[in-house]
Design an enzyme around this catalytic site. Structure first.
Site, PDB file in Angstrom:
ATOM      1  N   LYS A  91       5.387  10.196  -5.198  1.00 32.54           N
ATOM      2  CA  LYS A  91       6.750   9.692  -5.034  1.00 32.54           C
ATOM      3  C   LYS A  91       6.724   8.202  -4.642  1.00 32.54           C
ATOM      4  O   LYS A  91       7.470   7.392  -5.180  1.00 32.54           O
ATOM      5  CB  LYS A  91       7.447  10.522  -3.951  1.00 32.54           C
ATOM      6  N   TYR A 147       0.838  -1.217   0.000  1.00 30.36           N
ATOM      7  CA  TYR A 147       0.000   0.000   0.000  1.00 30.36           C
ATOM      8  C   TYR A 147       0.861   1.250   0.000  1.00 30.36           C
ATOM      9  O   TYR A 147       1.961   1.259   0.563  1.00 30.36           O
ATOM     10  CB  TYR A 147      -0.817   0.094   1.292  1.00 30.36           C
ATOM     11  N   ASP A 169      -7.834  -3.069  12.159  1.00 30.54           N
ATOM     12  CA  ASP A 169      -9.264  -2.754  12.167  1.00 30.54           C
ATOM     13  C   ASP A 169     -10.057  -3.790  12.961  1.00 30.54           C
ATOM     14  O   ASP A 169     -10.985  -3.440  13.689  1.00 30.54           O
ATOM     15  CB  ASP A 169      -9.801  -2.692  10.723  1.00 30.54           C
ATOM     16  N   ASP A 223      -0.574 -40.093   2.663  1.00 28.83           N
ATOM     17  CA  ASP A 223      -1.859 -40.536   2.115  1.00 28.83           C
ATOM     18  C   ASP A 223      -2.496 -39.362   1.378  1.00 28.83           C
ATOM     19  O   ASP A 223      -1.836 -38.342   1.133  1.00 28.83           O
ATOM     20  CB  ASP A 223      -2.774 -41.151   3.182  1.00 28.83           C
ATOM     21  N   GLU A 228     -12.581  -7.135   8.008  1.00 25.92           N
ATOM     22  CA  GLU A 228     -11.763  -6.609   9.107  1.00 25.92           C
ATOM     23  C   GLU A 228     -12.605  -6.069  10.248  1.00 25.92           C
ATOM     24  O   GLU A 228     -12.160  -5.218  11.017  1.00 25.92           O
ATOM     25  CB  GLU A 228     -10.800  -5.531   8.570  1.00 25.92           C
ATOM     26  N   ARG A 275      -7.496   0.964  -3.842  1.00 23.67           N
ATOM     27  CA  ARG A 275      -8.413   0.735  -2.716  1.00 23.67           C
ATOM     28  C   ARG A 275      -9.301   1.960  -2.576  1.00 23.67           C
ATOM     29  O   ARG A 275      -8.803   3.072  -2.364  1.00 23.67           O
ATOM     30  CB  ARG A 275      -7.646   0.461  -1.420  1.00 23.67           C
ATOM     31  N   ILE A 319       3.627  -2.330   3.896  1.00 25.11           N
ATOM     32  CA  ILE A 319       3.519  -0.861   3.850  1.00 25.11           C
ATOM     33  C   ILE A 319       4.837  -0.164   3.566  1.00 25.11           C
ATOM     34  O   ILE A 319       4.878   1.068   3.533  1.00 25.11           O
ATOM     35  CB  ILE A 319       2.955  -0.315   5.189  1.00 25.11           C
ATOM     36  N   HIS A 320       5.916  -0.940   3.379  1.00 28.94           N
ATOM     37  CA  HIS A 320       7.236  -0.302   3.222  1.00 28.94           C
ATOM     38  C   HIS A 320       8.102  -1.138   2.273  1.00 28.94           C
ATOM     39  O   HIS A 320       8.024  -2.370   2.300  1.00 28.94           O
ATOM     40  CB  HIS A 320       7.903  -0.182   4.604  1.00 28.94           C
ATOM     41  N   LYS A 377       8.001   5.023  -6.813  1.00 27.78           N
ATOM     42  CA  LYS A 377       8.991   4.141  -6.166  1.00 27.78           C
ATOM     43  C   LYS A 377       8.522   2.684  -6.207  1.00 27.78           C
ATOM     44  O   LYS A 377       9.322   1.766  -6.429  1.00 27.78           O
ATOM     45  CB  LYS A 377       9.169   4.599  -4.711  1.00 27.78           C
TER      46      LYS A 377
END
Ligand code: COA
Ligand code: MG
Length: 297
Positions: free
Chosen positions: A19, A12, A158, A272, A132, A69, A224-225, A23
């Site tokens: 930027k 996200y 959440d 099995d 959530e 989203r 997130i990063h 990236k």
């Protein structure tokens, strides 16, 4: 069921952050999710919408999936969010905080309308949903079978807020809901995408949480990063030794069946039918993650 694209890591970024969007294109991440919901501040909702439209129009996402989203149904923003992005054909729409099948149907109908109007194949634009909240978990049985869905994303923060749980490092307070999501996804052939590790500087904790999520049956994880991409994508890719073992199970199972034995021993362990099924899942996941897996039916 058609095979789903690999979504080991879903990254996200706030939709207003050009930027970070640019990236994200350089990171080799499976899915990029430009966010209009909780990642975008209340006074940045419109800027996020406009920036995401520009990104969809101008940027080449390469092999990464481009997702958007939107805000939750009932927020007041959802209609403008989805109407703004659909003409620019994201690969999929993420609808957060889903609690009922009607909410999915609302978005799915708008997507179908855009597909028709633009001559895109029907059902080609996919939906992923966030489940959530307490009500979302209780209603998984009506939510998960919706044909537009590829994946359910479980939002840990959440959910904790929804039930009044205190978040801990081992996330034991989320276990029931995580397993409920994994179970509903398995029942209806969906991917299950696990919680965010918000302590993003702690890569060891991230690896441990990713491996635990993969053991529970999740197929991927929200991130997130940029530093989280590699650890998460490798945790959700079966290891070479897991692949080799799964192959041996598949091969030996066939000959054992021919010899009339439903159960047999391999390296001192019983094999099995359920063990075979799990081995086939490992191979399918490895293949989806881009590993060379031959003669997998
Ligand atoms: N996507 C793409 N790039 C990102 C990114 C993301 N989610 N998070 C950080 N980056 C980039 C930064 O722009 C920076 O780029 P640069 O080196 O080219 O300048 C680099 O990665 C390093 O960032 P860093 O300084 O370590 O992060 P930060 O302290 O500025 O930000 C967060 C930390 C958590 C605020 C930020 O990562 C973030 O906003 N993540 C997304 C949060 C979100 O969308 N939440 C809602 C969904 S749960
Ligand atoms: Mg959330």
């Amino acid at each position: 069921m058609t095979s789903l694209r690999s979504r080991r890591a879903l990254l996200y970024m706030p939709g207003d952050n050009w930027k970070m969007i640019t990236k994200s294109l350089t990171l080799g991440v499976d899915s990029i999710c430009m966010d209009m919901e909780d990642g975008a501040a209340l006074n940045k909702k419109e800027e996020a919408r406009a920036t995401i439209v520009k990104a969809l129009q101008e940027l080449d996402f390469g092999a990464s999936e481009k997702l958007v989203r939107i805000n939750a149904v009932g927020s007041g923003w959802e209609k403008d969010d989805i109407s703004a992005v659909l003409p620019h054909r994201p690969d999929g729409v993420v609808l957060p905080k889903v609690e009922s099948r009607e909410q999915i149907q609302w978005a799915s109908d708008l997507i179908a309308e855009a597909e028709l109007q633009n001559g895109w194949p029907l059902n080609s634009m996919r939906m992923l949903i966030g489940v959530e909240t307490a009500l979302g978990i209780l209603n998984l049985k009506e939510i998960a079978p919706h044909p537009r869905l590829d994946a359910i994303i479980f939002g840990g923060e959440d959910f904790a807020a929804s039930v009044g749980a205190t978040r801990t490092v081992d996330a034991i307070e989320l276990l029931y809901a995580r397993e409920a999501v994994v179970t509903a996804c398995a029942a209806y052939g969906l991917q299950a995408i696990d919680i965010v590790t918000i302590d993003f500087k702690n890569i060891e904790a991230l690896r441990a949480e990713s491996e635990f999520g993969a053991r529970l049956g999740f197929s991927g994880k929200q991130i997130i990063h940029p530093a989280q991409v590699e650890p998460v994508q490798s945790a959700f890719t079966p290891s070479e030794s897991a692949i080799a073992y799964a192959r041996r199970i598949v091969e030996t199972f066939e000959s054992s069946q021919r010899e009339g034995r439903g159960a047999y021993a391999l390296d001192g362990k019983m094999i099995d039918m359920p063990v075979l099924k799990n081995a086939q899942k490992v191979l399918a996941r490895a293949k989806a993650a881009g590993k060379e897996i031959k003669d997998l039916k």
